[in-house]
Design an enzyme around this catalytic site. Structure first.
Site, PDB file in Angstrom:
ATOM      1  N   CYS A  30       0.823  -1.213   0.000  1.00 36.32           N
ATOM      2  CA  CYS A  30       0.000   0.000   0.000  1.00 36.32           C
ATOM      3  C   CYS A  30       0.861   1.269   0.000  1.00 36.32           C
ATOM      4  O   CYS A  30       1.432   1.625   1.037  1.00 36.32           O
ATOM      5  CB  CYS A  30      -0.893  -0.060   1.247  1.00 36.32           C
ATOM      6  N   CYS A  33       0.103   3.837   2.701  1.00 36.49           N
ATOM      7  CA  CYS A  33       0.563   3.347   4.013  1.00 36.49           C
ATOM      8  C   CYS A  33       2.042   3.674   4.209  1.00 36.49           C
ATOM      9  O   CYS A  33       2.455   4.130   5.272  1.00 36.49           O
ATOM     10  CB  CYS A  33       0.374   1.843   4.134  1.00 36.49           C
TER      11      CYS A  33
END
Length: 107
Positions: A30, A33
């Site tokens: 991600c 993230c």
């Protein structure tokens, strides 16, 4: 630096905590993230006295991820007294916004 938690120690580290806990549900794949990781780690040190900040890898810990219906990454959930009390989904918050949000739960 934020502590990493797992399905196995989630109850002890998060639900049984005597202070509010921010759980960062993240994944290695991600990009948002990864972009937020330095801010999360910094906040873990800055707010260490009032808020516990932990990270949970959703791919390695499906039990907790499913239990709290986390479907998008990153998802930030604040727990107080063993219960989820607030959440934010996505990486749209600035450092200052996150501090204000977490301080509101630590008061």
């Amino acid at each position: 630096m934020a502590q990493h938690v797992t399905d196995a120690d989630f109850a002890t580290e998060v639900l049984a905590s005597d202070r509010p806990v921010l759980v960062d549900f993240w994944a290695e794949w991600c990009p948002p993230c990864k972009a937020m990781a330095p801010t999360i780690d910094e906040l873990a040190e800055t707010l260490a006295e009032t808020v516990k900040i932990v990270k949970l890898d959703v791919d390695s810990n499906p039990g907790i991820t499913v239990a709290y219906n986390v479907r998008s990454m990153p998802t930030l959930i604040v727990f107080k007294n063993g219960q989820p009390v607030d959440l934010k989904v996505g990486a749209g918050q600035s450092r200052v916004q996150l501090i204000k949000w977490l301080e509101s739960h630590a008061a």
